[in-house]
Design an enzyme around this catalytic site. Structure first.
Site, PDB file in Angstrom:
ATOM      1  N   TYR A  22      -1.657  -0.763   9.968  1.00 52.17           N
ATOM      2  CA  TYR A  22      -1.813  -1.023   8.614  1.00 52.17           C
ATOM      3  C   TYR A  22      -0.422  -0.811   7.816  1.00 52.17           C
ATOM      4  CZ  TYR A  22      -4.065  -1.335   3.985  1.00 52.17           C
ATOM      5  OH  TYR A  22      -4.478  -1.629   2.856  1.00 52.17           O
TER       6      TYR A  22
ATOM      7  N   SER B  15       0.924  -1.124   0.006  1.00 51.75           N
ATOM      8  CA  SER B  15      -0.070  -0.014  -0.007  1.00 51.75           C
ATOM      9  C   SER B  15       0.867   1.042   0.140  1.00 51.75           C
ATOM     10  CB  SER B  15      -0.873   0.005   0.987  1.00 51.75           C
ATOM     11  OG  SER B  15      -1.619   1.334   1.551  1.00 51.75           O
TER      12      SER B  15
ATOM     13  N   ALA C  49       2.377  -0.524   8.808  1.00 50.82           N
ATOM     14  CA  ALA C  49       3.701  -1.451   9.145  1.00 50.82           C
ATOM     15  C   ALA C  49       3.571  -2.838   8.778  1.00 50.82           C
ATOM     16  CB  ALA C  49       3.703  -1.668  10.608  1.00 50.82           C
ATOM     17  N   ALA C  50       2.359  -3.348   8.503  1.00 46.29           N
ATOM     18  CA  ALA C  50       2.094  -4.457   7.842  1.00 46.29           C
ATOM     19  C   ALA C  50       2.298  -4.331   6.430  1.00 46.29           C
ATOM     20  CB  ALA C  50       0.628  -4.955   8.066  1.00 46.29           C
ATOM     21  N   LYS C  51       1.826  -3.381   5.592  1.00 46.90           N
ATOM     22  CA  LYS C  51       2.295  -3.183   4.402  1.00 46.90           C
ATOM     23  C   LYS C  51       3.536  -2.818   4.151  1.00 46.90           C
ATOM     24  CE  LYS C  51      -1.946  -3.939   2.897  1.00 46.90           C
ATOM     25  NZ  LYS C  51      -2.376  -5.143   2.234  1.00 46.90           N
TER      26      LYS C  51
END
Length: 239
Positions: free
Chosen positions: A139, A127, A141-143
């Site tokens: 979010y 993202s 950090a995850a992406k």
């Protein structure tokens, strides 16, 4: 053109559904995994809660026995907006779990088959928020982690015939995006200000880039992240 079989997680709507239609239209077989159903899915759709590790593992084991997969698109995602000062660890861990665990489990489940055939495509859906955005600590950090996965896996698989790439969409007209940015909202206005094209992307536009990375023509491209964002990543970050 050789007919391939691809797995897409989070395939029942948005970018996943748009990609399923594109790949099917090109003659490929698409298998999707999603928690929800979709009467418009053009291939085989399996219902599973990808937030549940055991349920995910069972579904992947069954699918790996039924199909010889040529690639996977790790698309499932979860957003829980929280500003620093109000972040709770339960929500943080849930966002990380849903965005990352299925990518690892799904890719590892399909990896032996792809290695055995000497051909494969792994696409991680990241993202634009990985470059920085407000209320997106978990979010983003995850992406960002998915971009890291992409680079590491590409190095590990560079001589196997399997490529690994990421696509990082900007603001896109999906149910997930609209759930957090209603029409006329402050969030919508903020995102539009950050996009030089002054519009949001369409799922089919993101799908077109993913489909290219899954094609024979992208055989010499690996470890890369393509931003499909209307120019938003050109130093015009989201504040």
């Amino acid at each position: 053109m050789m007919k391939r079989t691809f797995l897409i997680t989070g395939a029942s709507k948005g970018i996943g559904l748009g990609l399923a239609h594109r790949l099917t239209g090109a003659g490929h077989h698409v298998v999707g995994i999603a928690r929800g159903a979709s009467e418009y899915f053009p291939g085989t759709l399996i219902s599973a809660d990808l937030a549940d590790v055991q349920q995910t593992q069972r579904a992947l084991e069954e699918l790996s026995q039924r199909y010889a997969f040529d690639g996977i698109v790790n698309n499932v995602g979860l957003v829980k907006p929280q500003r620093l000062g109000q972040i709770d660890l339960a929500s943080f861990e849930e966002v990380m779990r849903v965005n990352l665990n299925p990518a690892i489990l799904g890719t590892q489940a399909l990896l032996p088959g792809m290695k055995g055939r000497g051909w494969g495509r792994i696409i991680n859906i990241s993202s634009l928020t990985a470059l920085g955005s407000v209320e997106r600590t978990a979010y983003a950090a995850a992406k960002a982690s998915l971009i890291s996965f992409t680079r590491n896996w590409a190095l590990e698989l560079a001589q196997t015939g399997i490529t690994v790439n990421a696509v990082a969409p900007g603001p896109t007209e999906t149910d997930l995006f609209r759930a957090n940015n209603q029409p006329g909202s402050v969030g919508e206005e903020r995102y539009l200000k950050g996009v030089p094209m002054k519009r949001f992307g369409k799922p089919e536009e993101i799908a077109a880039t993913i489909a290219f990375l899954m094609s024979e023509d992208a055989a010499f491209m690996t470890g890369q992240t393509l931003y499909v964002d209307g120019g938003a990543s050109i130093g015009n970050l989201l504040f």
